[in-house]
Design a protein around this motif. Structure first.
Motif, PDB file in Angstrom:
ATOM      1  N   GLY A  33       1.431  11.782  -7.802  1.00 43.29           N
ATOM      2  CA  GLY A  33       1.167  10.579  -7.008  1.00 43.29           C
ATOM      3  C   GLY A  33       0.919   9.356  -7.871  1.00 43.29           C
ATOM      4  O   GLY A  33       0.742   9.457  -9.091  1.00 43.29           O
ATOM      5  N   LYS A 168      -5.383   0.101  -3.219  1.00 43.30           N
ATOM      6  CA  LYS A 168      -4.161   0.896  -3.396  1.00 43.30           C
ATOM      7  C   LYS A 168      -2.971  -0.008  -3.716  1.00 43.30           C
ATOM      8  O   LYS A 168      -2.147   0.323  -4.578  1.00 43.30           O
ATOM      9  CB  LYS A 168      -3.880   1.698  -2.127  1.00 43.30           C
ATOM     10  N   PRO A 189       2.167   8.490  -0.109  1.00 39.77           N
ATOM     11  CA  PRO A 189       0.919   9.036  -0.659  1.00 39.77           C
ATOM     12  C   PRO A 189       0.493  10.301   0.078  1.00 39.77           C
ATOM     13  O   PRO A 189       0.508  10.357   1.308  1.00 39.77           O
ATOM     14  CB  PRO A 189      -0.088   7.904  -0.428  1.00 39.77           C
TER      15      PRO A 189
END
Length: 262
Positions: A33, A168, A189
């Motif tokens: 990720g 983020k 995600p």
């Protein structure tokens, strides 16, 4: 956002912290990720020893392939990076066979998902201990201090958090600047704790841009009744999770003994 200056600031902070702690470097769990990708590059840019660990537990193949791609990218660009893989699937299955799995399926599934994260934390700290490294966290601000989207004493069990003051969206901006592989930048995600393709948005009910908006609104003093439609819905989701997960964000409660009783 002054991306280059922020990158340099974080790298300097990591370097200073490691120096003061008198350790050799960092260990980072690589998930495939964006957060672990950015955190590991920032650690690598210190020039200190960086150990990247894959810890699959019935992992989706897409997660595994992205993790491997990122580790190849790191090792190609940073000679101070090394890697290892610890397949925790057998350990996880042994754990499952040793505990009761009776009860409501949704609750059992969540408990097992958290167990995966805690097995990984244990693995990271094992390697940190034998190699004199710090466990670098990969959580960002909206996860760590907004909705509490992490496992207590799992991925929340770390020595330091280089990304925890970044939203983020800011992590993505830094990731693009650091040339994180496109396969990771473009992937939805996912915490990967259920062994399937469910995304973070599937679990939370809102996207990260929506959660960032709600976090900013709450911090500015807004109330749910000031919004309508999807904004109202997202604000309530954020508010609910923020309240429910305060136990992760606040210090552990301590029962203070009155002086009169001593």
């Amino acid at each position: 956002m002054q991306t280059e200056k922020i990158v340099n600031h974080i790298v300097s902070w990591l370097t200073s912290y490691a120096g003061n702690a008198k350790v050799n470097g960092f260990v980072v769990g690589i998930s495939g990720g964006i957060d672990s990708a950015v955190a590991s590059i920032l650690c690598a840019k210190t020039g200190l020893d960086v150990l990247c660990i894959e810890m699959p537990i019935h992992q989706a193949e897409t997660h595994v392939s992205r993790a491997k791609e990122h580790i190849r990218f790191l090792k190609h660009n940073f000679p101070n990076v090394r890697d290892t893989q610890t397949n925790l699937t057998p350990v996880f299955e042994t754990f499952k066979s040793a505990v009761s799995l009776s009860g409501e399926k949704e609750i059992i599934d969540m408990a097992l998902a958290n167990t995966r994260a805690r097995l990984r934390m244990t693995t990271l700290y094992y390697h940190a201990g034998i190699d004199k490294l710090l466990v670098a966290g990969t959580g960002n601000k909206v996860e760590d201090f907004g909705v509490g989207f992490y496992t207590k004493y799992g991925d929340g069990g770390v020595d330091l958090s280089p990304l925890a003051d970044l939203m983020k969206s800011e992590v993505y901006t830094i990731g693009k600047y650091l040339e994180v592989p496109d396969s990771i930048i473009n992937a939805a995600p996912s915490d990967g704790l259920f062994g399937d393709s469910r995304s973070d948005e599937d679990q939370i009910g809102a996207s990260y841009p929506e959660l960032e908006w709600a976090m900013n609104m709450m911090e500015s003093g807004k109330k749910a009744e000031e919004f309508e439609g999807r904004e109202h819905e997202v604000f309530l989701i954020f508010q609910k999770l923020n309240k429910a997960n305060k136990h992760k964000m606040n210090p552990i409660p301590i029962c203070e003994i009155p002086k009169i009783l001593r």
